[in-house]
Design an enzyme around this catalytic site. Structure first.
Site, PDB file in Angstrom:
ATOM      1  N   THR A 173      46.435  34.000  39.519  1.00  0.00           N
ATOM      2  CA  THR A 173      47.708  34.595  39.101  1.00  0.00           C
ATOM      3  C   THR A 173      47.530  36.064  38.728  1.00  0.00           C
ATOM      4  O   THR A 173      46.630  36.423  37.964  1.00  0.00           O
ATOM      5  CB  THR A 173      48.264  33.820  37.900  1.00  0.00           C
ATOM      6  OG1 THR A 173      48.383  32.439  38.243  1.00  0.00           O
ATOM      7  CG2 THR A 173      49.617  34.362  37.476  1.00  0.00           C
ATOM      8  N   PRO A 219      48.787  39.839  37.055  1.00  0.00           N
ATOM      9  CA  PRO A 219      47.606  40.671  37.294  1.00  0.00           C
ATOM     10  C   PRO A 219      46.339  39.916  36.888  1.00  0.00           C
ATOM     11  O   PRO A 219      46.170  39.580  35.705  1.00  0.00           O
ATOM     12  CB  PRO A 219      47.836  41.904  36.432  1.00  0.00           C
ATOM     13  CG  PRO A 219      48.740  41.424  35.329  1.00  0.00           C
ATOM     14  CD  PRO A 219      49.599  40.354  35.926  1.00  0.00           C
ATOM     15  N   VAL A 220      45.487  39.630  37.839  1.00  0.00           N
ATOM     16  CA  VAL A 220      44.464  38.603  37.664  1.00  0.00           C
ATOM     17  C   VAL A 220      43.450  38.945  36.570  1.00  0.00           C
ATOM     18  O   VAL A 220      42.989  38.054  35.849  1.00  0.00           O
ATOM     19  CB  VAL A 220      43.776  38.306  39.008  1.00  0.00           C
ATOM     20  CG1 VAL A 220      42.964  39.481  39.499  1.00  0.00           C
ATOM     21  CG2 VAL A 220      42.925  37.051  38.906  1.00  0.00           C
ATOM     22  N   ASP A 221      43.091  40.208  36.417  1.00  0.00           N
ATOM     23  CA  ASP A 221      42.123  40.565  35.375  1.00  0.00           C
ATOM     24  C   ASP A 221      42.699  40.303  33.986  1.00  0.00           C
ATOM     25  O   ASP A 221      42.008  39.801  33.092  1.00  0.00           O
ATOM     26  CB  ASP A 221      41.724  42.037  35.521  1.00  0.00           C
ATOM     27  CG  ASP A 221      41.211  42.352  36.907  1.00  0.00           C
ATOM     28  OD1 ASP A 221      40.103  41.906  37.242  1.00  0.00           O
ATOM     29  OD2 ASP A 221      41.932  43.026  37.675  1.00  0.00           O
ATOM     30  N   ALA A 242      35.581  41.873  50.114  1.00  0.00           N
ATOM     31  CA  ALA A 242      35.558  41.345  51.476  1.00  0.00           C
ATOM     32  C   ALA A 242      36.377  42.239  52.409  1.00  0.00           C
ATOM     33  O   ALA A 242      35.955  42.522  53.544  1.00  0.00           O
ATOM     34  CB  ALA A 242      36.090  39.916  51.491  1.00  0.00           C
ATOM     35  N   ARG A 243      37.535  42.693  51.934  1.00  0.00           N
ATOM     36  CA  ARG A 243      38.356  43.588  52.752  1.00  0.00           C
ATOM     37  C   ARG A 243      37.646  44.912  53.010  1.00  0.00           C
ATOM     38  O   ARG A 243      37.705  45.465  54.121  1.00  0.00           O
ATOM     39  CB  ARG A 243      39.693  43.846  52.053  1.00  0.00           C
ATOM     40  CG  ARG A 243      40.646  42.663  52.062  1.00  0.00           C
ATOM     41  CD  ARG A 243      41.832  42.884  51.138  1.00  0.00           C
ATOM     42  NE  ARG A 243      42.862  41.866  51.317  1.00  0.00           N
ATOM     43  CZ  ARG A 243      43.882  41.670  50.486  1.00  0.00           C
ATOM     44  NH1 ARG A 243      43.993  42.441  49.395  1.00  0.00           N
ATOM     45  NH2 ARG A 243      44.768  40.723  50.731  1.00  0.00           N
ATOM     46  N   ARG A 288      34.315  45.504  53.038  1.00  0.00           N
ATOM     47  CA  ARG A 288      33.209  45.326  53.982  1.00  0.00           C
ATOM     48  C   ARG A 288      33.724  45.131  55.403  1.00  0.00           C
ATOM     49  O   ARG A 288      33.149  45.655  56.367  1.00  0.00           O
ATOM     50  CB  ARG A 288      32.340  44.149  53.532  1.00  0.00           C
ATOM     51  CG  ARG A 288      31.571  44.420  52.240  1.00  0.00           C
ATOM     52  CD  ARG A 288      30.567  43.327  51.923  1.00  0.00           C
ATOM     53  NE  ARG A 288      31.181  42.096  51.475  1.00  0.00           N
ATOM     54  CZ  ARG A 288      31.333  41.763  50.195  1.00  0.00           C
ATOM     55  NH1 ARG A 288      30.938  42.592  49.222  1.00  0.00           N
ATOM     56  NH2 ARG A 288      31.882  40.612  49.863  1.00  0.00           N
ATOM     57  N   HIS A 319      41.598  44.552  40.075  1.00  0.00           N
ATOM     58  CA  HIS A 319      42.191  44.093  41.328  1.00  0.00           C
ATOM     59  C   HIS A 319      43.592  44.702  41.369  1.00  0.00           C
ATOM     60  O   HIS A 319      44.571  44.104  40.949  1.00  0.00           O
ATOM     61  CB  HIS A 319      42.257  42.574  41.379  1.00  0.00           C
ATOM     62  CG  HIS A 319      42.903  42.031  42.620  1.00  0.00           C
ATOM     63  ND1 HIS A 319      42.523  42.398  43.891  1.00  0.00           N
ATOM     64  CD2 HIS A 319      43.925  41.146  42.783  1.00  0.00           C
ATOM     65  CE1 HIS A 319      43.251  41.769  44.779  1.00  0.00           C
ATOM     66  NE2 HIS A 319      44.123  41.001  44.125  1.00  0.00           N
ATOM     67  N   THR A 358      50.613  37.410  50.408  1.00  0.00           N
ATOM     68  CA  THR A 358      49.244  37.123  50.812  1.00  0.00           C
ATOM     69  C   THR A 358      48.878  35.721  50.342  1.00  0.00           C
ATOM     70  O   THR A 358      49.232  35.317  49.240  1.00  0.00           O
ATOM     71  CB  THR A 358      48.251  38.134  50.193  1.00  0.00           C
ATOM     72  OG1 THR A 358      48.351  38.062  48.771  1.00  0.00           O
ATOM     73  CG2 THR A 358      48.560  39.552  50.646  1.00  0.00           C
TER      74      THR A 358
END
Length: 311
Positions: free
Chosen positions: A125, A127-129, A154-155, A157, A179, A222
């Site tokens: 969920t 804002p994840v931080d 991942a995005r 790289r 994030h 997303t």
């Protein structure tokens, strides 16, 4: 040949777009024997469970989905929190922060129900931080991680690999901090085939800044990327695989995305060396997230921090 699941039971809270995709991903991956699905209403949980049961039958997955309540998830090895309150996000910048006030009370309610849970919690969920820290501090749970920076990494790289026409596995690099808009690209420590190479840094930052918005504009939200990040994080946190995940966790008194090296499920922070500019960005992200957390924690719906500590 029937696959043998690595763990017994994983719970998923939330039957929206992300919760649906997380549940489907766990089913097809065969990670667990049982998948407990909880949602805002029994009807939503039942519908998603039936849908995943159809997938299980069609794919001969070893995962058995079940309807659950949040209070039933205490025996799960891990719980994935993918809830989203009903609200209209009006933010054109800092988009993920747009859900803070709406999502915080929902996270607070879940923290109260799961207070003292001893398994692993992955928060999706936004804002994840901020939501990860809120859940951890209100629930008293010790193994709480936010999924976000691992998707950003991942995005990153993948974008660099496309630019250089190399496999993504050849790229070693991290995105840490928030994030969101204060994400820190660790360019100074990035290597390709263990070698430093010139980076199209602004192009990479632009790709990271706009990718989620482009996906959401096209399909509404997303979902597959976050679900993949959840699966990868579960495999590390549940000791299926060893390796590094960039997850939001307690660090230096705050909560933000950092690389964690997992060995048999136990994490150790392993931040790369940062140059002066990256260190300033990392400090700014930390300050931003601390400030955002204090604003959320002061919401009347969450009660007084002082009264929480005294009780």
């Amino acid at each position: 040949m029937t696959r043998t699941p690595a763990v017994d039971t994983v719970g998923v809270i939330g039957a929206g777009a992300v919760g649906q995709t997380v549940a489907a991903t766990l089913c097809t991956a065969g990670l667990c024997r049982h998948l407990l699905i909880a949602s805002r209403t029994p009807e939503q949980a039942s519908a998603l469970t039936a849908d995943i049961d159809d997938m299980q039958q069609a794919t001969a997955s070893p995962v058995r989905p079940h309807v659950g309540r949040v209070a039933d998830l205490g025996d799960c090895q891990a719980v994935v929190i993918a809830v989203r309150a009903s609200f209209t996000n009006t933010h054109s910048i800092d988009v993920r922060m747009g859900g803070a006030v709406a999502n915080a009370p929902v996270i607070g309610q879940l923290a109260a129900t799961l207070h003292g849970y001893t398994g692993t919690v992955l928060v999706v969920t936004n804002p994840v931080d901020v939501m990860s820290r809120l859940f951890a501090e209100l629930s008293g749970c010790e193994r709480v991680f936010g999924v976000g920076s691992n998707l950003d990494s991942a995005r990153y790289r993948a974008a660099l690999a496309r630019h250089l026409h190399v496999p993504a596995t050849a790229v070693s690099g991290h995105v840490i901090g928030e994030h969101g808009d204060a994400a820190v690209v660790c360019a100074s420590a990035t290597t390709v085939n263990d070698q430093r190479v010139p980076l199209p840094l602004q192009q990479l930052r632009d790709e990271l800044a706009t990718r989620a918005g482009r996906i959401s504009a096209g399909i509404g939200r997303t979902r597959s990327g976050p679900a993949g990040a959840v699966l990868s994080a579960l495999r590390r946190t549940l000791a299926v695989d060893d390796g590094i995940e960039e997850l939001s966790a307690l660090y230096g008194g705050g909560w933000l995305g950092i690389p964690l090296r997992f060995t048999r499920g136990e994490p150790v922070a392993c931040l790369p060396s940062l140059d002066a500019a990256e260190q300033r960005q990392f400090t700014a992200a930390d300050t931003k997230l601390r400030t955002a957390y204090q604003a959320v924690r002061s919401l009347p719906e969450l009660g007084s921090p002082d009264s929480e500590r005294a009780s």
